[in-house]
Each structure stands twice: as structure tokens, then as C-alpha cells.
Write an enzyme that holds these catalytic residues in place. Sequence first.
Site, PDB file in Angstrom:
ATOM      1  N   HIS A 190       0.825  -1.212   0.000  1.00 57.66           N
ATOM      2  CA  HIS A 190       0.000   0.000   0.000  1.00 57.66           C
ATOM      3  C   HIS A 190       0.854   1.254   0.000  1.00 57.66           C
ATOM      4  CE1 HIS A 190      -3.303  -2.601   1.863  1.00 57.66           C
ATOM      5  NE2 HIS A 190      -3.571  -2.391   0.604  1.00 57.66           N
ATOM      6  N   GLU A 432      -4.001 -14.374 -20.590  1.00 55.97           N
ATOM      7  CA  GLU A 432      -2.943 -14.532 -19.582  1.00 55.97           C
ATOM      8  C   GLU A 432      -2.481 -15.980 -19.491  1.00 55.97           C
ATOM      9  OE1 GLU A 432      -3.771 -11.650 -16.074  1.00 55.97           O
ATOM     10  OE2 GLU A 432      -5.664 -12.651 -16.482  1.00 55.97           O
ATOM     11  N   ASP A 456       1.019 -12.158 -16.074  1.00 61.37           N
ATOM     12  CA  ASP A 456       0.718 -13.573 -15.869  1.00 61.37           C
ATOM     13  C   ASP A 456       1.134 -14.411 -17.067  1.00 61.37           C
ATOM     14  OD1 ASP A 456      -0.368 -14.091 -13.293  1.00 61.37           O
ATOM     15  OD2 ASP A 456      -2.079 -12.845 -13.838  1.00 61.37           O
ATOM     16  N   CYS A 503      -1.937  -4.926 -21.438  1.00 52.81           N
ATOM     17  CA  CYS A 503      -2.069  -4.145 -20.197  1.00 52.81           C
ATOM     18  C   CYS A 503      -1.123  -4.615 -19.090  1.00 52.81           C
ATOM     19  CB  CYS A 503      -3.511  -4.167 -19.709  1.00 52.81           C
ATOM     20  SG  CYS A 503      -4.088  -5.811 -19.276  1.00 52.81           S
TER      21      CYS A 503
HETATM   22  C1  PEP Z   1      -1.346  -9.235 -15.997  1.00 52.52           C
HETATM   23  O1  PEP Z   1      -1.340 -10.383 -15.543  1.00 52.52           O
HETATM   24  O2  PEP Z   1      -0.591  -8.838 -16.903  1.00 52.52           O
HETATM   25  C2  PEP Z   1      -2.258  -8.228 -15.451  1.00 52.52           C
HETATM   26  C3  PEP Z   1      -2.357  -7.022 -15.967  1.00 52.52           C
HETATM   27  O3  PEP Z   1      -2.982  -8.591 -14.357  1.00 52.52           O
HETATM   28  P1  PEP Z   1      -2.390  -8.566 -12.868  1.00 52.52           P
HETATM   29  O4  PEP Z   1      -1.018  -7.957 -12.907  1.00 52.52           O
HETATM   30  O5  PEP Z   1      -3.363  -7.764 -12.080  1.00 52.52           O
HETATM   31  O6  PEP Z   1      -2.371 -10.019 -12.547  1.00 52.52           O
HETATM   32 MG    MG Z   2      -3.000 -11.088 -14.300  1.00 53.54          MG
END
Ligand code: PEP
Ligand code: MG
Length: 581
Positions: A190, A432, A456, A503
Amino acid sequence: MQRGIPVSPGIAVGRVYVCEGGRDLRHQVEHTTAHDFETEWLRLQDAARRADRELAKLVEEVRAELGDAEAAIFESQRAILRDGAVEKEMREILERGGVSAEKALASVIEKYGRMLGSAHDEYLRARAADIRDVGQRSLSILLDEDQDALIAREEHVVAVAREVIPSRLLGLLKQKVAGVVTDRGSRTSHAAILCRSYGIPAVTGVTQVLDKVSLGDTIALDGSTGEVWVNPDKKVLDELCRRRQERSVLWQELASKKHLPALTKDNVRIHVNANIRIFRDAHTAVAAGAEGVGLFRTEFMYMNARNLPDEEEQVSAYRSVIQEIAPNPTTIRTLDLGGDKMPRGLETPREPNPFLGLRSIRLSFKRPDVFKTQIRAILRAAESGPTKLMFPLVTTVDEMKRACDIVEQAKRELKQEDLPHDPNVPVGLMIEVPAAALMIESMMAVADFASIGTNDLIQYVQAADRTNPQLVDLYDALAPAVLWTIKHVVDGCRKAGKAVAVCGEMAARPLGVLSLIGLGVRELSVGTSFVPVVKGIIRSLSCKEMTRLAEKALRLDSGAEIEKMYHDVLMQIAPWAEDVA
Ligand code: PEP
Ligand code: MG
């Protein structure tokens, strides 16, 4: 010079302020003397009540300033104060006699902090900071220590702590803190999030930092490189001064174009969206020049809440973000919890292999009530502006169909209940899992869009835990297998005539941008502070040239070779990018 993990970019120089959790407080605790049980027990209870009052005030302040999700951090700390098990344990220590309230409290904090701090799960490790934070607050009250008086004497301070502590940090941020250096911590704690939100340079993972500094020392840090100097000499200070000036010119230049679209040198338009997790980020995203939200990580709301938020709470939270981002779209991802990352009310049995277990959408299917409530809330909030709905960690086409069925059910219910909603929200998925990537064409027959979650995807393609520091070489965004997988997904989406974005963190890293554009990606979603930088990198490159380089990269056998190739190119076209990203 010591090198840690860069957590929040920027340069800071200031006097060391040994934060709570530091050895000064420990030293004071050791020198306390015990009175009888009654006295010590009353002192302890009184300190807990005062800490609770302070936290309640903080909750209100943070809610007004940053929003509900961040205020929930301190609400969860209030819950720790009311935890019966913790209270019982402290009482038992005091009943044994000869122990001061301070010592009883310190030993219980230490025990729970150690227990959670060694957990495999990153979320649980971050909770260790909350336990320590609330414990240190009560300890400070007991010791009648006024840390703020200390800070008042200094002109600039750099907070140095064993661990980043959220509430203390917020207090410091309101004063003169110029930077933060910690021994333990992670990018997802956090306090790290708060540092980035407030633009405070920070470095974590500086081993035994508290043993290397004393009050009154000067400390300097570069939050972009992770370098930390204790009592830096003139040469270092001159160098930092030079870096600061150079970066400030650079930032001004990037900022002057942040609201303009990102066009490559050969005029190809790339969309740059923002990843957000709390309401306040939505405002920051707009100010940073983001063209929409490509990923709203809604689990943050769940992880910090004492109870699962109900439909109305969710509608209002999503609506605030959607309205802030409109007329651009907000992509809301459904709950992505898993493994040990469980908020109250969603607990599942411990699993031997959490990353391959009941996480994310798999967990949502096990809790259709929670899942449908969230989908209903998203559809209802979507009425207030452009919205997309996205499912995380989809593995099979059947899963995607099942999730879409639940969306249809939710629409029917809302219609029957006469509740305003948007029935035309585009529904997409995150890519992912390699299985979903391989099946991209079939997936795209069901989904409206895809967003590649490289964080992921890399760990599953390379079979390398994304949180394991021993596997950093294998966990490689530029590994040929990762690039081939991304190419397959991009080609599949293009064939189906559906949009594809990226993303994951890779989209915010300079070499990641070069490779992704070359692989045909035209939409990126990155942390808000990276938006101007990523736009700047895009303006420095030629899409045609990146396509040629990607073809070359796909013929290479090793990530190291690919990295070298892209690094050499970056040094030619945007050498500045490494300093600010
Ligand atoms: C990812 O896995 O790339 C993603 C954006 O999700 P998180 O990082 O929240 O797992
Ligand atoms: Mg992810």
C-alpha cells in the site's frame, strides 16, 4: 552506494528520519519498566482506543482526499485493533507479570509481522506492514513519543524504515518528506502505491538499511535506478543535481505533449490507456494524458474492505470512475483474486499451488452470487459512460461462454427489475494463459476484444513464478516464446477483426514498447505515471522499423540476444527513456 528495488521514480536528498519500526523505538521499548498487571493492561487498552481514534480521523481525511478504496486501508487497520486473538495474546503476556505494555505489544506485533512477512503470498506479506503500522502507532502513543516534533526540526527528510508503513507515510507526506527508503517491501504494498500516487521517490529492498544510518545523516536516492547513498560526497551530489536537471527538462518536454495522441514517426496511431486500481487514479490518469482506462483492477476494493462491497456500493464506485474517464472508455476487470489473496467472506481452503489453483475467474465461478453482483453493478454503472467488461485468467472457450451467459442473465434480471443499465457493453477477456492464447481465434468468436496480461502470461509461458526473485532471468518479457505467443494472439485478433491491447507491465517498459509495436499491438495500457513516457517512446520510433525488428527478434533463439538488439535500438532512438521509466 547500495542498490535496491526502484519503487517510485525521482531523486531525493535529505536528512535521515528513522521512521517508526526503526531501532530508536526498539531501544526505547527495551528500556521500559513494568508496573502491576492492572496498570499495564489499562495503559494498553487506552493506547488502543487512542490509536483507533487517530485511525478513524485518518479514514475520514483519506476518504475525502483519495476515495473509499484508500480509506479502506486504514479501516482494515482499525479491524486489527479490535482483533480478539491479538488482544488475548497481549493480556496473557501481561498476566504472566514483569512485562511492560510496550514490551507485550512489541512482541505480539513482531510475531504476527514475522508470520505474515514470510508468507508466500505477496498480498499477505503486504498485510504484515499493516500489522506493524498499527502496532507502531499504539507503541508511539505508549511511549508518548512525538515523531512530528522531530520532523519539525528538519528542513527535508528522507524517511528510512525497516518496512514502508502506510499511515505514518501519509502523515509524513503532508509534511516535508522528500523520499522513502526501506529494507523490506514490494511494488504492490500500500505504501508503495501511495508513494507513486504522490510522486515521492522511493527505493525498497535496501538490505539492513537501518543499521547503516543514524539520525542526522544525509541520505540520497534515485527512485528510477534504485541507487541509495548514505552521506553522499560532493561528487555524488553534483551528479544527482545534473540528473535532476536533465530529467526535469525531459519531463517538461514529455508533459507538454501528454494530451496529444501518440503517433509514431511514420504516423501510426497508438492508443495509450491507463491501469488503475482506486478512484483517485482515474483523475490522475486523465491528468497524465491517458486516452481511457485499459484495466481497472477492481479487486483492490474487495481486498481492503471488511465485508464484500454490495451492488449499490460497487455501482457508485464504478460510476465515479466511468464519469471521470468519459468520454473515453473504462475497461472494468472482474474480480481477480486468488491463492491466499482472499478478502473476508471469500475464503477458500489453502492450496499447494495457488498460481495454478482456484484464482481469478475460476474463483468467480465458484461464487456465482459474488460474480453476478459485480457484473450487474458494472452493467448498471455503464449507463453513465463508455464502459467495457473484461474477464481475467480465462483458460477455455467454454469458460468464456459461461461468463458471457452470466452477463446475459444479469441483463435479463436488470431488465425485469426495471433497473437502468447498458445492455450493449462490450465483453472481452484477458489473455494470460497459454491455452487461451493458442485458442485465440475461437475465443474471438465469443469475445468482443482481448487484452494481453503479460504479467501472468510470461509466468505461465515460461513456467516461472512472477514473484520469485530467483527466477528473474527466466521470467523474461522478451523471451522468444513470449514474443511468439503475443504474435499469435495479435494475428488471431486481427483475423477476427477484434481489438487487442496489452495491459501488463511490459507495455510500460521501453524495450517492451518497441517489441509490442513491432508485433502489431496498437493499444497499450500502463500505470498512470508512465503514460507521458510511453507516448514519448512511441513518438521516437518508426512502426515500419519496429515490424522489421520484430521479424528479426522472432528468428533469434534467446531472450538475452533479443534484449541486446532492442537495447541498442533504444540507445539510438530514445536513450533518455531508461532514466524515467
Ligand atoms: C497481468 O497479468 O498482466 C495483469 C495485468 O494482471 P495482474 O497484474 O493484475 O495479474
Ligand atoms: Mg493477471
